[in-house]
Write a protein that holds these residues in place. Structure first.
Motif, PDB file in Angstrom:
ATOM      1  N   UNK A  79     -20.441   5.486 -10.871  1.00 49.84           N
ATOM      2  CA  UNK A  79     -20.631   5.957  -9.489  1.00 49.84           C
ATOM      3  C   UNK A  79     -21.539   5.012  -8.727  1.00 49.84           C
ATOM      4  N   UNK A  80     -22.602   4.549  -9.361  1.00 48.65           N
ATOM      5  CA  UNK A  80     -23.555   3.676  -8.676  1.00 48.65           C
ATOM      6  C   UNK A  80     -22.935   2.339  -8.292  1.00 48.65           C
ATOM      7  N   UNK A  81     -21.927   1.888  -9.005  1.00 49.85           N
ATOM      8  CA  UNK A  81     -21.297   0.618  -8.635  1.00 49.85           C
ATOM      9  C   UNK A  81     -20.368   0.780  -7.436  1.00 49.85           C
ATOM     10  N   UNK A  82     -19.987   2.012  -7.109  1.00 48.42           N
ATOM     11  CA  UNK A  82     -19.003   2.233  -6.047  1.00 48.42           C
ATOM     12  C   UNK A  82     -19.602   2.727  -4.727  1.00 48.42           C
ATOM     13  N   UNK A  83     -20.831   3.242  -4.731  1.00 44.58           N
ATOM     14  CA  UNK A  83     -21.377   3.804  -3.497  1.00 44.58           C
ATOM     15  C   UNK A  83     -22.173   2.753  -2.733  1.00 44.58           C
ATOM     16  N   UNK A  84     -22.290   2.928  -1.416  1.00 41.20           N
ATOM     17  CA  UNK A  84     -23.119   1.992  -0.641  1.00 41.20           C
ATOM     18  C   UNK A  84     -24.594   2.126  -1.030  1.00 41.20           C
ATOM     19  N   UNK A  85     -25.289   1.036  -1.020  1.00 40.27           N
ATOM     20  CA  UNK A  85     -26.706   1.050  -1.394  1.00 40.27           C
ATOM     21  C   UNK A  85     -26.900   1.208  -2.890  1.00 40.27           C
ATOM     22  N   UNK A  86     -25.996   0.641  -3.676  1.00 39.66           N
ATOM     23  CA  UNK A  86     -26.018   0.812  -5.126  1.00 39.66           C
ATOM     24  C   UNK A  86     -27.350   0.411  -5.777  1.00 39.66           C
ATOM     25  N   UNK A  87     -27.975  -0.705  -5.391  1.00 38.43           N
ATOM     26  CA  UNK A  87     -29.245  -1.058  -6.038  1.00 38.43           C
ATOM     27  C   UNK A  87     -30.330   0.003  -5.829  1.00 38.43           C
ATOM     28  N   UNK A  88     -30.384   0.593  -4.644  1.00 34.32           N
ATOM     29  CA  UNK A  88     -31.378   1.634  -4.378  1.00 34.32           C
ATOM     30  C   UNK A  88     -31.152   2.837  -5.277  1.00 34.32           C
ATOM     31  N   UNK A  89     -29.906   3.336  -5.350  1.00 37.02           N
ATOM     32  CA  UNK A  89     -29.610   4.516  -6.158  1.00 37.02           C
ATOM     33  C   UNK A  89     -29.774   4.227  -7.643  1.00 37.02           C
ATOM     34  N   UNK A  90     -29.465   3.011  -8.066  1.00 31.24           N
ATOM     35  CA  UNK A  90     -29.666   2.641  -9.469  1.00 31.24           C
ATOM     36  C   UNK A  90     -31.149   2.644  -9.820  1.00 31.24           C
ATOM     37  N   UNK A  91     -31.968   2.089  -8.936  1.00 29.52           N
ATOM     38  CA  UNK A  91     -33.416   2.081  -9.180  1.00 29.52           C
ATOM     39  C   UNK A  91     -33.972   3.502  -9.189  1.00 29.52           C
ATOM     40  N   UNK A  92     -33.487   4.344  -8.287  1.00 26.92           N
ATOM     41  CA  UNK A  92     -33.922   5.742  -8.246  1.00 26.92           C
ATOM     42  C   UNK A  92     -33.531   6.478  -9.524  1.00 26.92           C
ATOM     43  N   UNK A  93     -32.322   6.240 -10.014  1.00 26.92           N
ATOM     44  CA  UNK A  93     -31.863   6.865 -11.254  1.00 26.92           C
ATOM     45  C   UNK A  93     -32.711   6.381 -12.429  1.00 26.92           C
ATOM     46  N   UNK A  94     -33.033   5.077 -12.473  1.00 21.97           N
ATOM     47  CA  UNK A  94     -33.882   4.548 -13.529  1.00 21.97           C
ATOM     48  C   UNK A  94     -35.268   5.183 -13.494  1.00 21.97           C
ATOM     49  N   UNK A  95     -35.828   5.333 -12.301  1.00 22.74           N
ATOM     50  CA  UNK A  95     -37.142   5.965 -12.176  1.00 22.74           C
ATOM     51  C   UNK A  95     -37.099   7.417 -12.651  1.00 22.74           C
ATOM     52  N   UNK A  96     -36.012   8.119 -12.354  1.00 17.06           N
ATOM     53  CA  UNK A  96     -35.861   9.491 -12.821  1.00 17.06           C
ATOM     54  C   UNK A  96     -35.854   9.532 -14.350  1.00 17.06           C
ATOM     55  N   UNK A  97     -35.086   8.637 -14.968  1.00 15.89           N
ATOM     56  CA  UNK A  97     -35.041   8.600 -16.431  1.00 15.89           C
ATOM     57  C   UNK A  97     -36.401   8.236 -17.024  1.00 15.89           C
ATOM     58  N   UNK A  98     -37.087   7.321 -16.372  1.00 20.30           N
ATOM     59  CA  UNK A  98     -38.407   6.925 -16.847  1.00 20.30           C
ATOM     60  C   UNK A  98     -39.386   8.097 -16.791  1.00 20.30           C
ATOM     61  N   UNK A  99     -39.399   8.829 -15.680  1.00 18.20           N
ATOM     62  CA  UNK A  99     -40.323   9.968 -15.576  1.00 18.20           C
ATOM     63  C   UNK A  99     -39.929  11.094 -16.532  1.00 18.20           C
TER      64      UNK A  99
END
Length: 121
Positions: A79-99
């Motif tokens: 999904x993150x590769x297909x939506x606009x602003x993919x780097x932002x959403x990928x970083x947000x998802x990574x931060x969620x997993x980290x927390x």
């Protein structure tokens, strides 16, 4: 992943079918409806039983791909590769997993530490 594997499989079959079905010539895989591909495959398999066609199925690919809890991470990555602003959403998802991971680590450490340091009264 399953969609990508299905598209690669379909691309392989279309490359073989283009000799028999010239309407597939110079068309993108995304532009060929599944029903058209399926009818061409049925005709080719009926007329030529021994062909190198793979007879692709998206349902089969989805069943063979990831299952269980890891499926969510594969779907989210796709999904993150297909939506606009993919780097932002990928970083947000990574931060969620980290927390989530740090919160679990703190909870486990707290459980171990309280077991070790509790004094019976």
């Amino acid at each position: 992943k399953a969609v990508h594997l299905f598209e690669k499989c379909m691309e392989h079959d279309i490359g073989i079918l283009v000799n028999v079905y010239p309407e597939f010539q110079n068309r993108l895989i995304e532009d060929i409806p599944y029903e058209e591909y399926r009818s061409a495959m049925d005709g080719a398999l009926k007329n030529h039983a021994h062909t190198p066609l793979k007879n692709c199925s998206l349902v089969k690919e989805l069943d063979d791909s990831a299952q269980g809890t890891g499926f969510a991470f594969i779907v989210m990555a796709d999904v993150f590769t297909r939506i606009p602003g993919a780097p932002f959403w990928s970083a947000l998802f990574f931060m969620m997993l980290l927390t989530l991971g740090l919160g679990s680590q703190i909870g486990i450490l707290e459980g171990v530490m309280s077991t070790l340091f509790d004094q019976p009264s």
